[in-house]
Write an enzyme that holds these catalytic residues in place. Structure first.
Site, PDB file in Angstrom:
ATOM      1  N   GLU A 154     -12.007  29.131  61.008  1.00 60.47           N
ATOM      2  CA  GLU A 154     -13.222  29.415  60.248  1.00 60.47           C
ATOM      3  C   GLU A 154     -13.001  29.476  58.750  1.00 60.47           C
ATOM      4  OE1 GLU A 154     -14.852  33.192  61.488  1.00 60.47           O
ATOM      5  OE2 GLU A 154     -12.879  34.015  61.934  1.00 60.47           O
TER       6      GLU A 154
ATOM      7  N   ARG B 210     -12.676  38.625  70.657  1.00 59.38           N
ATOM      8  CA  ARG B 210     -12.186  38.545  69.282  1.00 59.38           C
ATOM      9  C   ARG B 210     -11.725  39.917  68.821  1.00 59.38           C
ATOM     10  NH1 ARG B 210     -16.360  36.877  64.675  1.00 59.38           N
ATOM     11  NH2 ARG B 210     -17.154  38.952  65.129  1.00 59.38           N
TER      12      ARG B 210
ATOM     13  N   MET C  95     -51.986   9.018  58.157  1.00 58.52           N
ATOM     14  CA  MET C  95     -52.501   7.903  57.370  1.00 58.52           C
ATOM     15  C   MET C  95     -53.937   7.675  57.791  1.00 58.52           C
ATOM     16  SD  MET C  95     -49.696   6.739  55.914  1.00 58.52           S
ATOM     17  CE  MET C  95     -47.942   6.691  56.184  1.00 58.52           C
TER      18      MET C  95
ATOM     19  N   ARG D 185     -17.730  40.029  70.502  1.00 59.50           N
ATOM     20  CA  ARG D 185     -17.390  40.673  69.224  1.00 59.50           C
ATOM     21  C   ARG D 185     -17.112  42.148  69.491  1.00 59.50           C
ATOM     22  NH1 ARG D 185     -22.036  37.414  68.294  1.00 59.50           N
ATOM     23  NH2 ARG D 185     -21.824  35.970  66.523  1.00 59.50           N
TER      24      ARG D 185
ATOM     25  N   GLY E 196     -52.694  11.467  62.389  1.00 59.20           N
ATOM     26  CA  GLY E 196     -53.578  11.791  61.283  1.00 59.20           C
ATOM     27  C   GLY E 196     -52.982  11.648  59.903  1.00 59.20           C
TER      28      GLY E 196
ATOM     29  N   ARG F 205     -50.042   4.858  73.025  1.00 59.32           N
ATOM     30  CA  ARG F 205     -48.708   5.292  72.597  1.00 59.32           C
ATOM     31  C   ARG F 205     -48.198   6.300  73.609  1.00 59.32           C
ATOM     32  NH1 ARG F 205     -51.242   8.564  67.538  1.00 59.32           N
ATOM     33  NH2 ARG F 205     -52.433   9.989  68.809  1.00 59.32           N
TER      34      ARG F 205
ATOM     35  N   TYR G 229     -15.967  22.987  74.919  1.00 58.65           N
ATOM     36  CA  TYR G 229     -17.172  23.751  75.244  1.00 58.65           C
ATOM     37  C   TYR G 229     -17.903  24.188  73.978  1.00 58.65           C
ATOM     38  CZ  TYR G 229     -14.556  27.963  73.942  1.00 58.65           C
ATOM     39  OH  TYR G 229     -13.840  28.891  73.252  1.00 58.65           O
TER      40      TYR G 229
ATOM     41  N   SER H 297     -11.196  28.133  68.483  1.00 55.37           N
ATOM     42  CA  SER H 297     -12.655  28.207  68.589  1.00 55.37           C
ATOM     43  C   SER H 297     -13.204  28.171  67.171  1.00 55.37           C
ATOM     44  CB  SER H 297     -13.075  29.501  69.290  1.00 55.37           C
ATOM     45  OG  SER H 297     -14.481  29.571  69.321  1.00 55.37           O
TER      46      SER H 297
ATOM     47  N   CYS I  96     -17.983  28.709  68.591  1.00 55.73           N
ATOM     48  CA  CYS I  96     -18.697  29.938  68.915  1.00 55.73           C
ATOM     49  C   CYS I  96     -19.646  30.352  67.795  1.00 55.73           C
ATOM     50  CB  CYS I  96     -17.720  31.060  69.244  1.00 55.73           C
ATOM     51  SG  CYS I  96     -16.650  31.472  67.869  1.00 55.73           S
TER      52      CYS I  96
ATOM     53  N   LYS J 229     -48.252   1.631  66.354  1.00 59.86           N
ATOM     54  CA  LYS J 229     -49.601   1.197  66.702  1.00 59.86           C
ATOM     55  C   LYS J 229     -49.651  -0.317  66.875  1.00 59.86           C
ATOM     56  CE  LYS J 229     -52.726   3.771  64.811  1.00 59.86           C
ATOM     57  NZ  LYS J 229     -53.360   4.296  63.594  1.00 59.86           N
TER      58      LYS J 229
ATOM     59  N   HIS K 228     -56.502  17.405  66.081  1.00 53.24           N
ATOM     60  CA  HIS K 228     -55.257  17.495  65.309  1.00 53.24           C
ATOM     61  C   HIS K 228     -54.507  18.786  65.635  1.00 53.24           C
ATOM     62  CE1 HIS K 228     -52.872  18.562  61.695  1.00 53.24           C
ATOM     63  NE2 HIS K 228     -52.542  17.296  61.755  1.00 53.24           N
TER      64      HIS K 228
ATOM     65  N   ARG L 157     -55.876   0.000  59.581  1.00 53.30           N
ATOM     66  CA  ARG L 157     -55.216   1.154  60.206  1.00 53.30           C
ATOM     67  C   ARG L 157     -53.745   1.164  59.871  1.00 53.30           C
ATOM     68  NH1 ARG L 157     -56.442   0.299  66.483  1.00 53.30           N
ATOM     69  NH2 ARG L 157     -56.247   2.578  66.503  1.00 53.30           N
TER      70      ARG L 157
ATOM     71  N   GLY M  30     -15.408  28.974  64.294  1.00 57.71           N
ATOM     72  CA  GLY M  30     -16.405  29.945  63.847  1.00 57.71           C
ATOM     73  C   GLY M  30     -17.186  29.280  62.739  1.00 57.71           C
ATOM     74  N   THR M  31     -18.201  28.519  63.139  1.00 59.74           N
ATOM     75  CA  THR M  31     -18.847  27.649  62.145  1.00 59.74           C
ATOM     76  C   THR M  31     -19.744  28.407  61.177  1.00 59.74           C
ATOM     77  OG1 THR M  31     -20.366  27.093  63.925  1.00 59.74           O
ATOM     78  CG2 THR M  31     -18.709  25.444  63.354  1.00 59.74           C
ATOM     79  N   ASN M  32     -20.061  29.670  61.462  1.00 61.02           N
ATOM     80  CA  ASN M  32     -20.813  30.429  60.451  1.00 61.02           C
ATOM     81  C   ASN M  32     -19.942  30.641  59.221  1.00 61.02           C
ATOM     82  OD1 ASN M  32     -22.667  30.564  62.466  1.00 61.02           O
ATOM     83  ND2 ASN M  32     -22.341  32.731  62.922  1.00 61.02           N
ATOM     84  N   ASP M  33     -18.762  31.218  59.436  1.00 55.29           N
ATOM     85  CA  ASP M  33     -17.866  31.418  58.304  1.00 55.29           C
ATOM     86  C   ASP M  33     -17.341  30.096  57.772  1.00 55.29           C
ATOM     87  OD1 ASP M  33     -17.583  34.092  57.405  1.00 55.29           O
ATOM     88  OD2 ASP M  33     -16.764  34.622  59.361  1.00 55.29           O
TER      89      ASP M  33
HETATM   90  P1  ADP Z   1     -55.017   7.426  63.876  1.00 55.61           P
HETATM   91  O1  ADP Z   1     -53.681   6.878  63.558  1.00 55.61           O
HETATM   92  O2  ADP Z   1     -55.368   8.600  63.046  1.00 55.61           O
HETATM   93  O3  ADP Z   1     -55.201   7.626  65.335  1.00 55.61           O
HETATM   94  P2  ADP Z   1     -56.591   5.029  64.115  1.00 55.61           P
HETATM   95  O4  ADP Z   1     -56.116   3.850  63.363  1.00 55.61           O
HETATM   96  O5  ADP Z   1     -56.264   5.046  65.547  1.00 55.61           O
HETATM   97  O6  ADP Z   1     -56.063   6.333  63.406  1.00 55.61           O
HETATM   98  O7  ADP Z   1     -58.134   5.062  63.869  1.00 55.61           O
HETATM   99  C1  ADP Z   1     -58.959   6.169  63.862  1.00 55.61           C
HETATM  100  C2  ADP Z   1     -60.113   5.966  64.822  1.00 55.61           C
HETATM  101  O8  ADP Z   1     -60.803   4.776  64.558  1.00 55.61           O
HETATM  102  C3  ADP Z   1     -59.665   5.907  66.252  1.00 55.61           C
HETATM  103  O9  ADP Z   1     -60.527   6.657  67.049  1.00 55.61           O
HETATM  104  C4  ADP Z   1     -59.758   4.454  66.594  1.00 55.61           C
HETATM  105  O10 ADP Z   1     -60.012   4.271  67.939  1.00 55.61           O
HETATM  106  C5  ADP Z   1     -60.933   3.994  65.721  1.00 55.61           C
HETATM  107  N1  ADP Z   1     -60.785   2.592  65.390  1.00 55.61           N
HETATM  108  C6  ADP Z   1     -59.777   2.017  64.744  1.00 55.61           C
HETATM  109  N2  ADP Z   1     -59.938   0.694  64.666  1.00 55.61           N
HETATM  110  C7  ADP Z   1     -61.089   0.416  65.289  1.00 55.61           C
HETATM  111  C8  ADP Z   1     -61.797  -0.798  65.559  1.00 55.61           C
HETATM  112  N3  ADP Z   1     -61.314  -1.971  65.180  1.00 55.61           N
HETATM  113  N4  ADP Z   1     -62.960  -0.713  66.217  1.00 55.61           N
HETATM  114  C9  ADP Z   1     -63.441   0.483  66.604  1.00 55.61           C
HETATM  115  N5  ADP Z   1     -62.825   1.650  66.389  1.00 55.61           N
HETATM  116  C10 ADP Z   1     -61.659   1.618  65.729  1.00 55.61           C
HETATM  117 MG    MG Z   2     -55.520   6.582  66.715  1.00 56.83          MG
HETATM  118 MG    MG Z   3     -16.263  34.721  61.344  1.00 56.07          MG
END
Ligand code: ADP
Ligand code: MG
Ligand code: MG
Length: 965
Positions: free
Chosen positions: A830, A703, A162, A647, A160, A401, A937, A849, A917, A81, A523, A151, A851-854
């Protein structure tokens, strides 16, 4: 090769840039130190790895106002981020100014009893001052307060995981400033109550204690709405919200025994501490495990000035993808809500509008977003996932991202971007996770069955098509119940109001995921696509009662309970009552069933293009493990270049073969045994002929018999009685033979080459079948390359004894038939002794060849059939092995034996052909390993062949375990 060069370039640029930043800051801070009154002791470096002890580690990086101290290449240090916020700021996009506390602080924090480096407070204060200057407001100022968000942001995106705290810096004084600034008391108190709620939850830990309890803050909010006789949050007045702030704080005091901090500095450091603390919370740990993210990476913390999407109908917030992450189509794809803040879009509390509807609300902002979309894609050359906020008609970028996508979308986007000349075919290969191909091979509902379900009025509702594919299974409402059901072998549909990170294990266990709320970027939708799960999200007609464990559908009487059958179509968003059978994918229909014309199958065409590129790059051959002609034909359709493991004993279980086989086992003399084998010979010959014809000259590794003989005898009394009657012998003889064949440890017992050594007539018969079949097929004009493979060899003499029989029979048959059969004889490696004495074994083997299971069983001393009880906790809880060693090669143990065997075998015989194999041959990570140790292979089940081809290409391009980006 090319990839490696790029990698080196990238990282050297990275370090030099980082160094420049560091130097600049060091200079500045030294100057300050000299002049200022505060003298700080020289800071002790956190990592001894970096040179020089006089320079100080820079912990905080600034971004905003069209510039930044970091950039996108600095993910390791700034988190994803922070690095991308810096990059966007550097690109001149409208990013609210802020600062990033580096991941090194997180590492320091955990290495030093949860304390910060000494210089941190000063550095944060200095950078916050820059933010204040740019924004023109001061943090904690009651007249004109700067508010910030805190953040988290790890190196890899962890959706989600953190929690973010918004509106930080508000208290009873500063809220007055916010009222003045906004002219909107309701907005100010709404922001304040959201802040107290988020801070209370994330930092002070006031949250539901069990899965059935409701959120304490929501409870208070609901009560307030009831008292006021209103339905929606938005109907509450400023006074109501002000009261809520006090009630929230009281609840925190009462339930947590702490006073809500009023001092903005205290709030800030509390939130920073919570972000670092959350790196080790169980949800984060679970997510890391599931995604192979090392604990040592740590998270960064971003402190960013707030912008407000909830200032009225001219404000809003949204999320978007630069292309459709479900189909890959090149369209701007996203959702927004007017008069909303932050998480509102993803949390699924209100159902958002499609991004195209923004044009009508604010044409200028929409146009600006379209431009940003193009700019970001050209810059990153990737599908980007963005977050934005509109504050009183002004657009701000809050995150970008690289976007998660389905397997189908990954392929489509990679191909389109090659066509748009944004990336090369090689880069395209590096963008597709081999496992994603599974999604192309995945089934959908058969149209007829679906129509029948509709006729039978089993169509229940429609939600959003958030994760393509079709799934049918039993309903479970809680992640742990889903996991348990899966462990019992049930197919599971996880049904939730909405999902959160604590559900991820249950989501992994489910076939499909169905939620009542949340959009395409909720999510549930994000995680499902990433896991390749079928998902229908935001199906608002569902009424889920966790307490009662029931699911009702608005407008219908049906009540579903836990365990009832449900079917979901993640491609269309439809939800059906009961079970609906599924049917194969486009790729399977074109290649295997041949019921679809390739020209009418766009998804197939993309698959084919990627496979063509992959085949151009890979060095490893890809074969298949198959025992029957139709399996071989399927595998060829998927691109197999030979059979790596046939086999032969699987054939003996066939209808007309098991009889003579049992007769052979029950024989008391070599004569009787020969007589029984004579009956088997034509049957086995016929099987081999079938395979050779289908394989059209491709090598076929056969085999000789491997499993312990008792596996072929019936173990129940009824079965033994029937067999006795059939063979016309007393049942006692069967009893005593079964008893005689009983073993305490069959895995290490009378099996593999040991059978053929003690009963050479078995090997002889098999060799006859192989070479007679080969001769017949060659005579009919089809080239044939049999490779006879002796199993479980640990001593060269074992191989010599068996190979001598095979070679003798081969010569006899060739002479008799007057046909030359080009053949080789080799062995499976094997057992550890086989690997360790590979130099000796290679004197008699044309090929090895693995035989990584055994080999895994014998190297680890773990019987796979008995490992269930401890191997799961070994991997999940104790992290003894990073992955199940039966799924992915244990590189240090089993892998070491592979290396030794390759090295010693080729020392004796430089041209020795070596393959694998075991089941590992279809695991992308293991394929990379095999590439690295120089195998010729890999061989895997037919459906894994495309995955192995792509993995092999990526290995040749120098990819690590993950996809690029
Ligand atoms: P996550 O990693 O779960 O996406 P974010 O850090 O992106 O969490 O934040 C969660 C929400 O809060 C997001 O929708 C983000 O756009 C909003 N947000 C984060 N920082 C700000 C900010 N400085 N002003 C307005 N909205 C924010
Ligand atoms: Mg976000
Ligand atoms: Mg075998």
């Amino acid at each position: 090769m090319k990839r490696r060069v790029r990698g080196v370039k990238g990282s050297s640029r990275r370090t030099s840039r980082a160094r420049v930043h560091r130097k600049a800051v060091v200079k500045k801070s030294l100057a300050k130190k000299g002049a200022g009154p505060v003298r700080q002791p020289a800071h002790r470096r956190t990592s001894g790895a970096r040179s020089g002890s006089a320079t100080r580690t820079k912990y905080v990086y600034f971004f905003g106002g069209g510039r930044a101290e970091g950039d996108a290449s600095m993910k390791a240090l700034l988190g994803g981020k922070g690095a991308n916020l810096a990059e966007m700021a550097g690109l001149g996009l409208p990013v609210p100014p802020g600062l990033t506390i580096s991941t090194e602080v997180c590492t320091y924090f955990y290495a030093n009893g949860r304390r910060y480096p000494q210089a941190l407070r000063t550095e944060v204060a200095q950078h916050l001052a820059r933010v204040e200057q740019l924004v023109g407001r001061r943090f904690g100022d009651p007249v004109d307060p700067l508010l910030v968000s805190v953040r988290s942001g790890a190196r890899a995106s962890m959706p989600g995981m953190m929690d973010t705290v918004l509106n930080l810096g508000l208290n009873d004084d500063t809220v007055q400033g916010l009222i003045r600034l906004s002219g909107n008391p309701r907005f100010a108190y709404d922001s304040y109550r959201r802040f107290v709620q988020m801070y209370g939850d994330v930092v002070l830990d006031l949250k539901p204690q069990s899965k059935k309890e409701i959120d304490p803050f929501e409870e208070i909010l609901e009560r307030k709405k009831r008292d006021r006789g209103v339905q929606l949050d938005t109907e509450l007045t400023a006074d109501d919200l002000r009261e809520l702030v006090a009630e929230f704080k009281a609840a925190i005091r009462e339930r947590k025994g702490v006073t809500f901090p009023d001092d903005p500095q205290e709030q800030l450091w509390g939130a920073i501490g919570a972000v670092f603390g959350s790196w080790m919370n169980p949800r984060a740990i679970a997510y890391r495990k599931l995604n192979g993210i090392p604990e040592s990476w740590g998270t960064a913390v971003n402190v960013q000035s707030m912008v407000f999407g909830n200032l009225g109908e001219d404000s809003g917030t949204g999320v978007a993808f630069t292309r459709d992450p479900a189909s890959g189509e090149n369209i701007f794809y996203g959702e927004f809500l007017m008069n909303a803040q932050g998480e509102d879009v993803v949390a699924g509390i209100r159902t958002p509008l499609p991004i195209s509807a923004l044009e009508a609300k604010n044409k200028a902002v929409y146009g600006q977003l379209i431009k940003i979309r193009r700019k970001l894609e050209r810059h990153y050359r990737e599908l980007m996932d963005i977050e934005f906020t509109i504050e009183r008609g002004r657009l701000y970028m809050l995150q970008c991202r690289v976007g998660k996508r389905t397997g189908g979308a990954a392929i489509r986007i990679a191909l389109d971007m090659v066509q748009e000349r944004l990336i090369t075919p090689r880069q395209a290969l590096l963008r597709i996770d081999p496992e994603q191909l599974n999604q192309l091979l995945r089934p959908s509902f058969s149209q007829a069955e679906k129509e029948r379900a509709v006729r039978e009025q089993r169509f229940l509702a429609r939600g959003l098509n958030a994760g393509p594919g079709a799934a049918s299974g039993r309903v479970y409402f809680h992640a742990d119940d889903a996991e348990a059901a899966r462990a019992r072998g049930e197919s599971v549909i996880l049904v939730r109001v909405e999902t959160s990170p604590e559900d991820i294990r249950g989501m992994a266990a489910a076939e499909g995921i169905l939620t009542a709320r949340g959009g395409m970027t909720s999510h549930a939708a994000l995680v499902a696509r990433q896991m390749g799960k079928v998902c229908v999200a935001g199906c608002e007609a569902l009424n889920i009662d966790y307490g009662a464990g029931t699911l009702r559908v608005t407008g219908r009487d049906t009540v579903l309970k836990e365990g009832d059958d449900l079917s979901i179509d993640g491609t269309t968003g439809e939800v059906f009552l009961g079970h609906i059978p599924t049917e194969p994918s486009e790729v399977v229909r074109v290649l295997v069933e041949r019921t679809l014309d390739a020209k009418q199958a766009p998804m197939y065409q993309r698959y084919a293009q990627i496979m063509t590129w992959a085949d151009r790059e890979r060095r490893l051959g890809v074969r298949t493990n198959a025992d029957l002609p139709d399996q071989c034909a399927n595998a060829i359709a998927f691109g197999a270049e030979g059979v790596g493991l046939c086999r032969t004993e699987h054939m003996f279980f066939g209808e007309e073969k098991i009889g003579p086989m049992r007769e052979m086992i029950l024989a008391e003399t070599a004569e009787q045994r020969r007589a029984a084998l004579a009956k088997l010979l034509p049957l086995q010959r016929q099987d081999f002929e079938g395979i050779f014809r289908v394989m059209q000259g491709r090598p076929v590794t056969i085999r000789t018999i491997d499993p312990p003989l008792h596996e072929f005898l019936p173990h129940d009394e009824a079965g033994q009685q029937a067999l006795a009657a059939e063979l016309g012998i007393p049942v006692e003889r069967i009893h005593s033979r079964v008893e005689a064949l009983h073993e305490f440890n069959p895995m290490l017992g009378f099996r593999g080459c040991r059978l053929g050594i003690v009963y050479p007539e078995i090997t002889e018969m098999q060799a006859h079948a192989v070479f007679e079949a080969a001769a017949n097929v060659i005579r009919s004009g089809i080239a044939t390359h049999p490779e006879v493979m002796i199993p479980l060899v640990g001593h060269v003499k074992e191989l010599q004894l068996q190979a001598a029989i095979v070679r003798r029979v081969a010569e006899e048959v060739m002479k008799e038939k007057g046909v030359r059969v080009p053949y080789v004889v080799g062995t499976m490696i094997e057992v550890p002794r086989g690997a360790l004495t590979a130099d000796k074994i290679a004197t008699d083997a044309d090929f090895f060849s693995f035989g990584t299971n055994d080999l895994t069983q014998t190297t680890l001393g773990v019987s796979r059939d008995d490992a269930g009880r401890f191997l799961v906790p070994y991997v999940n809880d104790f992290e003894i092995y990073p992955r199940d060693p039966f799924e992915s090669i244990d590189p240090d143990g089993v892998g070491a034996l592979l290396r030794i065997a390759v090295e010693r075998g080729r020392a004796t015989r430089p041209q020795l052909k070596v393959g694998i194999c075991g089941e590992h041959g279809g695991d992308p990570q293991s394929v990379m390993f095999c590439h690295g140790v120089g195998l010729d292979y890999v061989s895997c089940s037919p459906l894994r062949v495309p995955i192995a081809r792509l993995a092999a290409a990526r290995a040749a391009l120098g990819a690590g375990g993950e996809t690029e980006a």
